[in-house]
Design a protein around this motif. Sequence first.
Motif, mmCIF file in Angstrom:
data_model
loop_
_atom_site.group_PDB
_atom_site.id
_atom_site.type_symbol
_atom_site.label_atom_id
_atom_site.label_comp_id
_atom_site.label_asym_id
_atom_site.label_seq_id
_atom_site.Cartn_x
_atom_site.Cartn_y
_atom_site.Cartn_z
ATOM 1 N N LEU A 89 0.961 -0.676 -0.259
ATOM 2 C CA LEU A 89 0.024 -0.085 0.081
ATOM 3 C C LEU A 89 1.110 1.873 -0.556
ATOM 4 O O LEU A 89 1.849 1.659 0.866
ATOM 5 N N LEU A 90 1.435 2.019 -1.028
ATOM 6 C CA LEU A 90 2.011 3.025 -1.486
ATOM 7 C C LEU A 90 0.951 4.360 -0.407
ATOM 8 O O LEU A 90 -0.441 4.334 -1.423
ATOM 9 N N VAL B 156 1.700 10.915 -6.505
ATOM 10 C CA VAL B 156 2.357 9.808 -6.547
ATOM 11 C C VAL B 156 1.134 9.164 -7.106
ATOM 12 O O VAL B 156 -0.071 8.579 -6.547
ATOM 13 N N PRO B 157 1.207 9.455 -8.678
ATOM 14 C CA PRO B 157 0.731 8.054 -9.182
ATOM 15 C C PRO B 157 0.555 6.801 -8.562
ATOM 16 O O PRO B 157 1.673 6.525 -7.909
ATOM 17 N N GLY B 158 -0.435 6.088 -7.987
ATOM 18 C CA GLY B 158 -1.063 4.966 -7.516
ATOM 19 C C GLY B 158 -1.069 4.863 -5.964
ATOM 20 O O GLY B 158 -1.235 4.169 -5.642
ATOM 21 N N ALA B 159 -0.981 5.829 -5.436
ATOM 22 C CA ALA B 159 -1.154 6.001 -4.195
ATOM 23 C C ALA B 159 -2.762 6.847 -3.887
ATOM 24 O O ALA B 159 -3.023 6.925 -4.657
ATOM 25 N N VAL B 160 -2.308 6.149 -2.732
ATOM 26 C CA VAL B 160 -3.716 6.741 -1.852
ATOM 27 C C VAL B 160 -3.433 7.885 -0.929
ATOM 28 O O VAL B 160 -2.199 8.357 -0.584
ATOM 29 N N PHE B 161 -3.855 8.924 -0.865
ATOM 30 C CA PHE B 161 -3.746 9.831 -0.493
ATOM 31 C C PHE B 161 -4.359 10.194 0.780
ATOM 32 O O PHE B 161 -5.788 10.147 1.103
ATOM 33 N N ALA B 162 -3.446 10.615 2.048
ATOM 34 C CA ALA B 162 -4.498 10.966 3.520
ATOM 35 C C ALA B 162 -3.521 12.228 4.076
ATOM 36 O O ALA B 162 -2.110 12.074 3.917
ATOM 37 N N ARG B 163 -3.761 13.250 4.497
ATOM 38 C CA ARG B 163 -3.389 14.170 5.095
ATOM 39 C C ARG B 163 -3.242 13.648 6.701
ATOM 40 O O ARG B 163 -3.155 13.137 6.961
ATOM 41 N N ALA C 281 -5.677 12.083 13.338
ATOM 42 C CA ALA C 281 -7.335 12.412 14.405
ATOM 43 C C ALA C 281 -7.776 10.461 14.349
ATOM 44 O O ALA C 281 -9.215 11.266 14.710
ATOM 45 N N GLY C 282 -7.161 9.881 13.021
ATOM 46 C CA GLY C 282 -8.156 8.712 14.126
ATOM 47 C C GLY C 282 -8.753 8.243 12.193
ATOM 48 O O GLY C 282 -9.240 7.635 11.982
ATOM 49 N N ASN C 283 -8.649 9.587 11.242
ATOM 50 C CA ASN C 283 -9.304 9.341 10.299
ATOM 51 C C ASN C 283 -8.605 8.944 9.283
ATOM 52 O O ASN C 283 -8.001 9.250 8.287
ATOM 53 N N LEU C 284 -8.714 6.932 9.258
ATOM 54 C CA LEU C 284 -7.863 6.810 8.112
ATOM 55 C C LEU C 284 -8.983 6.085 7.139
ATOM 56 O O LEU C 284 -9.496 5.781 7.156
ATOM 57 N N PRO C 285 -8.157 6.368 6.033
ATOM 58 C CA PRO C 285 -8.420 5.997 4.862
ATOM 59 C C PRO C 285 -9.197 4.543 4.212
ATOM 60 O O PRO C 285 -8.164 3.527 5.106
ATOM 61 N N PRO C 286 -10.144 3.928 3.904
ATOM 62 C CA PRO C 286 -10.255 3.069 3.703
ATOM 63 C C PRO C 286 -9.492 1.734 3.540
ATOM 64 O O PRO C 286 -9.288 0.941 3.607
ATOM 65 N N GLU C 287 -8.929 2.260 1.853
ATOM 66 C CA GLU C 287 -7.659 0.879 1.154
ATOM 67 C C GLU C 287 -6.727 1.061 2.897
ATOM 68 O O GLU C 287 -6.050 -0.270 2.695
ATOM 69 N N LEU C 288 -6.522 1.775 3.288
ATOM 70 C CA LEU C 288 -5.526 1.234 4.773
ATOM 71 C C LEU C 288 -6.177 0.718 5.883
ATOM 72 O O LEU C 288 -5.774 -0.666 6.129
ATOM 73 N N PRO D 130 3.042 -4.717 3.312
ATOM 74 C CA PRO D 130 4.558 -4.199 3.707
ATOM 75 C C PRO D 130 3.123 -2.514 3.128
ATOM 76 O O PRO D 130 2.041 -2.519 2.489
ATOM 77 N N VAL D 131 3.318 -1.129 4.222
ATOM 78 C CA VAL D 131 3.031 -0.053 3.897
ATOM 79 C C VAL D 131 3.887 1.014 3.996
ATOM 80 O O VAL D 131 4.673 0.524 4.039
ATOM 81 N N VAL D 132 4.223 2.005 2.140
ATOM 82 C CA VAL D 132 5.423 2.729 2.694
ATOM 83 C C VAL D 132 4.556 4.071 2.267
ATOM 84 O O VAL D 132 3.307 4.243 1.164
ATOM 85 N N VAL D 133 5.102 4.820 3.196
ATOM 86 C CA VAL D 133 4.669 6.576 3.225
ATOM 87 C C VAL D 133 5.256 6.744 2.865
ATOM 88 O O VAL D 133 6.784 7.299 2.953
ATOM 89 N N VAL D 134 5.056 8.006 1.866
ATOM 90 C CA VAL D 134 6.166 9.009 0.778
ATOM 91 C C VAL D 134 5.263 10.437 1.735
ATOM 92 O O VAL D 134 3.841 10.619 1.417
ATOM 93 N N CYS D 135 6.490 11.452 1.251
ATOM 94 C CA CYS D 135 5.816 12.892 1.627
ATOM 95 C C CYS D 135 7.245 13.424 0.879
ATOM 96 O O CYS D 135 7.979 12.990 0.372
ATOM 97 N N GLU D 136 6.984 14.603 0.138
ATOM 98 C CA GLU D 136 7.978 15.534 -0.457
ATOM 99 C C GLU D 136 8.962 15.297 0.445
ATOM 100 O O GLU D 136 10.202 14.902 -0.620
ATOM 101 N N ARG D 137 9.440 15.559 1.522
ATOM 102 C CA ARG D 137 11.016 15.501 1.935
ATOM 103 C C ARG D 137 11.131 14.562 3.571
ATOM 104 O O ARG D 137 12.155 14.116 3.747
#
Length: 99
Positions: free
Chosen positions: A27-28, A38-45, A51-58, A66-73
């Motif tokens: 899960l990206l 990020v193409p193919g990624a699930v976006f979440a703030r 706050a416990g608001n997790l995306p359904p995909e997660l 495996p979960v790979v979490v990405v951001c710019e820096r």
Amino acid sequence: MVSETSPSPTAGQPGPPSARPELPGVLLLDVGLRPGAVPGAVFARLEDLAAGNLPPELLDHPLDGPVVVVCERGLRSRGAEQLLRAEGWRDVTSRAILG
């Protein structure tokens, strides 16, 4: 887990199939500033995750998957990695997508 030689993920809603990295079972999760970067990624703030608001995909992803979490820096992705580990996910990796 994703090795250092895996394709570099880049944010947001799923892109066209040709733009999606081939990472079976991974899960990206993009916690960057712009959905769709990020193409193919699930976006979440990060704030939503905190706050416990997790995306359904997660929520549908196994805790030992495996979960790979990405951001710019890498700052938000490291924070998200810690949050996910605290919530029970065991195979979480953080990556910056910019050098």
